[in-house]
Every structure is written in structure tokens, then in C-alpha cells.
Design a protein around this motif. Sequence first.
Motif, short mmCIF file in Angstrom:
data_model
loop_
_atom_site.label_atom_id
_atom_site.label_comp_id
_atom_site.label_asym_id
_atom_site.label_seq_id
_atom_site.Cartn_x
_atom_site.Cartn_y
_atom_site.Cartn_z
N LYS A 15 0.83 -1.21 0.00
CA LYS A 15 0.00 0.00 0.00
C LYS A 15 0.87 1.25 0.00
N TYR A 72 -7.01 -1.73 -5.19
CA TYR A 72 -6.62 -0.49 -4.53
C TYR A 72 -6.28 0.58 -5.57
N LYS A 89 -9.47 1.98 -6.71
CA LYS A 89 -10.07 2.81 -5.66
C LYS A 89 -9.46 4.19 -5.61
#
Length: 268
Positions: A180, A216, A219
Motif C-alpha cells: 500500500k 486499490y 479505488k
Amino acid sequence: MLIDYHTHHVRCGHASGELEAYVKRGIEIGLTQLGLSDHMPLLHVDPQTYWPEMAMPMDELPRYVEECLHLKEKYKDQIDIRIGLEGDYIEGYEAEIEAIIKAYPWDYVIGSVHFLGEWDISDFRQLAGWEGKDIFEVYTQYYDAVQKAVRTGLYDYIGHIDVIKRFGYKPDRDPWELEKAALDTVKEHGLAIELNASGLRMLCEEMFPSRRMLEYCHKVGIPLTIGSDAHQPERLSQYLDQARDLLKLIGFNEIATFSARNRHLVTF
């Protein structure tokens, strides 16, 4: 719109097929755009004493670009060729990398991390490098290098961003926070990443990156391009149908293309 932006050819030493063979194969299978993107010459190790067949010799780099330009013109009515480079990020060699990037008319430069120091974590011949190491610590070092690559501003997108998983070495803790953080850095600096389908034929049996990372990206709005990482002409576009299907399933409807270091999003 059918594209493949990640390919290698015989000059790099560990692939087969001349550039023109890839172009002809791309025409045969109906690619709209073909990215030629061979490995940057080694900078931080002596290619004569290091592991052989790692990358093209430095004196081949201008010949590579010249041949790419020739093929782009020769086949312009049949396929749109984009001229690229997989520019390995080597910490401490940013100035040398920048000099190579500025010297040639690239359409795009892929930022990939293969090396942690002199250890190529993606080379099957160097698996002994994992012995005795804390796998999570290796992952930490790897993703730190990815973030440093992004921050240089030298690259257009990051290649196979989680290639550290290639040989199936898994840490004893979930590496999501490392992944991340790398993606957040990509987003912060306005880069894209690639969905590299070659992982499906490797021990990890999963594309680079994982679906979790792709979701992700969707997103937070990180653009994606795609590549097969073909090292043989017959593998051009291998698994890219699955890559496109996965992107659509997640919700992507645009894909990143590149020209003269500018990014263009097109519907696929």
C-alpha cells in the motif's frame, strides 16, 4: 485497443528473437500498439564478471534505439510501435540512469526494481540469495527501493510492482502495508503501474500485481497499462486476455498508453 508494452529481445542476453520478429508477431496477432522495452545496460556491476546474460551491453543501446526507430517507420501502416526502455532502478546510480533516459527519444520508460544491491531478486540463478534471510525484511527493502524509484521522477510507470513474490517466497506477516505504501507513493507522484501477466507462468502463479493491489489502484485512481514481459516472440501478448478481463471485472475501462513520455488513457 490491443497493446503489449513490455517485451524483450535477443540483445538483452536472456531472451530470444530479433526485434523485427516481435513486430511481425504483433501484426499477426492484431496488436494495435507494440511497446519495445528492453533492459537498460547494467550500471552498478561489471557485466564481464557478474552473472552473464543479464542485459544488453552499453554499446548496443544506440543500435537498439536505431533499430526501433527503423522498425517504427517500416511498419507504420501495419502497427503502432512505441519505443521504450525497462530502466532498472539502482539506488545510488540515479544520475547515470537519468543520462541514459535523456539521451534517447523514448516514448516511455519503465521503472523496475530487480536489484537489491548486487543481488537480482528476480533471477532464478540467484535463489541462494534468499537463504538465511528474513523474508519480510527482504520485502521491506524491496518496497523501499520501489518508492525511491518512484520519487526520482525518471519513470513513466512502475513495472511488475510486486515481482518480489515471483519465486513464491512469502513473509510470515501480511505485506499489505508495504504494498500500500508503494502504491500510495505511485499515486502521490502521478505515475501509472503495469499489469504484467507473466507471473501466471511463474512459481507465484499470479499476475504482477495481485488483485488486491489492482483493486486499490482502482479505488485511488492509479492508471494501469499492460504487458506480457515476453522474452520470446511466440509469448507476445501471452495471458493479456486474462489481464484485460481482470481489469474490466475490477472496474477499469481505460488503459494507459504512452507517446514521447506523455500518458494517454484510452478505452479498452
